[in-house]
Scaffold this active site. Structure first.
Site, PDB file in Angstrom:
ATOM      1  N   PHE A   1       8.668  -1.163   4.991  1.00 19.26           N
ATOM      2  CA  PHE A   1       9.266  -1.181   6.321  1.00 19.26           C
ATOM      3  C   PHE A   1       9.579  -2.629   6.682  1.00 19.26           C
ATOM      4  O   PHE A   1       8.767  -3.521   6.452  1.00 19.26           O
ATOM      5  CB  PHE A   1       8.310  -0.563   7.344  1.00 19.26           C
ATOM      6  CG  PHE A   1       8.945  -0.334   8.686  1.00 19.26           C
ATOM      7  CD1 PHE A   1       9.813   0.725   8.868  1.00 19.26           C
ATOM      8  CD2 PHE A   1       8.701  -1.184   9.745  1.00 19.26           C
ATOM      9  CE1 PHE A   1      10.422   0.944  10.097  1.00 19.26           C
ATOM     10  CE2 PHE A   1       9.299  -0.982  10.979  1.00 19.26           C
ATOM     11  CZ  PHE A   1      10.169   0.089  11.148  1.00 19.26           C
TER      12      PHE A   1
ATOM     13  N   TYR B   1       1.833   5.250  18.120  1.00 15.68           N
ATOM     14  CA  TYR B   1       2.841   6.147  18.698  1.00 15.68           C
ATOM     15  C   TYR B   1       3.361   7.204  17.734  1.00 15.68           C
ATOM     16  O   TYR B   1       4.216   8.011  18.096  1.00 15.68           O
ATOM     17  CB  TYR B   1       4.023   5.357  19.269  1.00 15.68           C
ATOM     18  CG  TYR B   1       4.719   4.413  18.317  1.00 15.68           C
ATOM     19  CD1 TYR B   1       5.641   4.880  17.390  1.00 15.68           C
ATOM     20  CD2 TYR B   1       4.489   3.051  18.381  1.00 15.68           C
ATOM     21  CE1 TYR B   1       6.288   4.009  16.532  1.00 15.68           C
ATOM     22  CE2 TYR B   1       5.132   2.171  17.539  1.00 15.68           C
ATOM     23  CZ  TYR B   1       6.029   2.652  16.615  1.00 15.68           C
ATOM     24  OH  TYR B   1       6.669   1.784  15.760  1.00 15.68           O
ATOM     25  N   LYS B   2       2.822   7.256  16.517  1.00 20.65           N
ATOM     26  CA  LYS B   2       3.250   8.278  15.573  1.00 20.65           C
ATOM     27  C   LYS B   2       2.281   9.466  15.640  1.00 20.65           C
ATOM     28  O   LYS B   2       2.272  10.213  16.607  1.00 20.65           O
ATOM     29  CB  LYS B   2       3.350   7.684  14.171  1.00 20.65           C
ATOM     30  CG  LYS B   2       4.345   6.535  14.053  1.00 20.65           C
ATOM     31  CD  LYS B   2       4.426   6.014  12.638  1.00 20.65           C
ATOM     32  CE  LYS B   2       5.275   4.752  12.540  1.00 20.65           C
ATOM     33  NZ  LYS B   2       6.673   4.961  12.914  1.00 20.65           N
TER      34      LYS B   2
ATOM     35  N   ARG C   1      14.314  12.570   6.771  1.00 20.17           N
ATOM     36  CA  ARG C   1      12.846  12.729   6.831  1.00 20.17           C
ATOM     37  C   ARG C   1      12.468  13.816   7.829  1.00 20.17           C
ATOM     38  O   ARG C   1      13.103  13.960   8.874  1.00 20.17           O
ATOM     39  CB  ARG C   1      12.161  11.439   7.299  1.00 20.17           C
ATOM     40  CG  ARG C   1      12.319  10.238   6.457  1.00 20.17           C
ATOM     41  CD  ARG C   1      11.370   9.125   6.940  1.00 20.17           C
ATOM     42  NE  ARG C   1      11.412   8.922   8.380  1.00 20.17           N
ATOM     43  CZ  ARG C   1      10.640   8.067   9.040  1.00 20.17           C
ATOM     44  NH1 ARG C   1       9.742   7.349   8.401  1.00 20.17           N
ATOM     45  NH2 ARG C   1      10.748   7.928  10.353  1.00 20.17           N
TER      46      ARG C   1
ATOM     47  N   ASP D   1      -1.247  -1.466   6.093  1.00 20.80           N
ATOM     48  CA  ASP D   1      -0.503  -0.889   7.207  1.00 20.80           C
ATOM     49  C   ASP D   1      -0.708   0.623   7.149  1.00 20.80           C
ATOM     50  O   ASP D   1      -0.237   1.293   6.236  1.00 20.80           O
ATOM     51  CB  ASP D   1       0.983  -1.240   7.083  1.00 20.80           C
ATOM     52  CG  ASP D   1       1.811  -0.786   8.280  1.00 20.80           C
ATOM     53  OD1 ASP D   1       1.351   0.108   9.023  1.00 20.80           O
ATOM     54  OD2 ASP D   1       2.924  -1.306   8.464  1.00 20.80           O
TER      55      ASP D   1
END
Length: 401
Positions: free
Chosen positions: A123, A213-214, A360, A188
């Site tokens: 990422f 927030y996921k 995704r 991560d």
């Protein structure tokens, strides 16, 4: 052959079957993007209303003491520790994922000579942070393909930053094996926490960062968290010294003396609304069993993968078959993946797109029913066979994908 009747029976027997109703999702919408932004727990809206109207509105500044706002970063961190296999005093909630990554990679790189390593196909924020840390420390920056990481963790590397679960493909690193190389790794966990079983202590991890927030359903841009093992807390310095990380913040001393524990990695005054929203999401996650969540995730993935393979063979799955080598989303490659995702969103099936050609779909066991995945596969098949995606509306426009 699995039938729709079968998946309805799975839903009826699902130990997590009551949880989708505890999220405020619009009727008729199939949300397959909880790996990017988690859904809103109903309890969060109630909690924030009380925080705004009572704790802030009536309690005002007294709530730092009376409502224990002052220890919220550690309190919520201790709860997250239970999700990642850490001790309660090894995790604190702070800042954004990017800032936390910078703090830990800079701190780790400062105490050991050598290069700064990152995945070249990771990422972007991880790579940006790693390159900047290398520049600030005067070290070489060593971007390395994900499938070459094991051989790249050599003695001349000061510190590395690795994503446990890859954001595109959902491929999962063998954390224990890579930690055995002896190179300090900042893990991560953004696509891991709340998604796959984690045991940082067992797997030899000493540093990690994760996003709120996921899968933790903390809300848009929710706080991140950082993990530092007890053994390292007194040895590392945060590169961002701030009053909240001082050993005695309310002494108001201009001579910085870091807190002796995980609090030394705090910087500024914590933002309470976002932090308490995250706590609601974490509390909901803690009501469930990690193995039950993972078992459902595996079954959701396998159901989705099998149906898409039959109905849409033109979609190339790039997520591993082996559950031990993947996270909790599924990804497909197609030259027109962006248009396909947008056509699906128009039909209330929400996934997302990642460059250059990846669609995704998040498989979040607390918000999804098995029948949702069955129905989503039918809708994807219709979009593909009818070529509904091949419309100018879906090929351009929009910023967030």
């Amino acid at each position: 052959m699995i039938t729709r009747k079968d998946v309805r029976q799975w839903d009826a027997a699902d130990p997590l079957g009551a949880f989708p109703a505890r999220f405020a999702l619009p009727p008729g919408l199939i949300y397959l993007d909880g790996n990017s932004l988690g859904a809103l727990p109903r309890a969060t809206a109630t909690r924030l209303r009380a925080v705004v109207e009572e704790e802030w509105g009536e309690g005002l500044i007294r709530s730092w003491n009376d409502r224990d706002w002052v220890t919220a970063p550690q309190r919520v961190g201790a709860k997250i520790a239970r999700l990642i296999g850490a001790e309660e005093d090894e995790v604190v909630v702070a800042d954004s994922t990017t800032v936390c990554l910078f703090k830990l990679l800079m701190a780790a790189g400062e105490v050991r000579e050598g290069a700064i390593l990152a995945e070249s196909d990771n990422f972007p924020t991880d790579a940006h942070v790693a390159a900047r840390v290398a520049e600030l420390l005067g070290r070489s920056y060593r971007p390395t393909p994900r499938d070459r990481i094991s051989e790249a963790l050599t003695s001349d590397v000061a510190a590395a930053i690795l994503s446990h679960v890859d954001y595109r493909t959902a491929r999962r690193h063998d954390m224990k094996a890579l930690n055995a190389a002896g190179v300090p790794i900042v893990w991560d966990l953004s696509h891991s926490v709340g998604a796959v079983p984690l045991d940082l202590k067992r797997d030899g991890a000493s540093l990690a960062v994760g996003c709120g927030y996921k899968f933790l359903n903390g809300g848009p841009g929710a706080h991140a968290f950082l993990y530092v093992s007890r053994e390292l807390q007194g040895k590392l310095r945060s590169p961002i010294a701030g009053w909240w990380g001082h050993k005695a913040p309310f002494s108001f001393s201009c001579d910085f003396e870091p807190a002796p524990d995980i609090a030394r990695f705090l910087s500024g005054t914590p933002a309470m609304l976002g932090l308490l929203a995250l706590e609601s999401g974490v509390d909901l996650m803690l009501e469930t069993d990690a193995q039950a969540r993972w078992a459902k995730s595996v079954r959701l993935h396998d159901l989705f993968a099998k149906r898409i393979a039959i109905l849409c063979p033109e979609l190339e799955r790039i997520t591993p078959d082996d559950p031990d080598r993947r996270g909790s989303h599924i990804a497909f490659r197609h030259p027109d993946a962006l248009a396909i995702v947008r056509a699906l969103i128009a039909r209330d099936v929400i996934g997302d797109f990642r460059t250059p050609d990846v669609a995704r779909f998040g498989l979040t066991p607390l918000t999804l029913r098995y029948e949702d995945v069955w129905q989503a596969a039918d809708i994807i098949a219709d979009v593909m066979t009818s070529r509904a995606w091949d419309d100018n509306r879906y090929h351009a426009g929009g910023v967030v994908t």
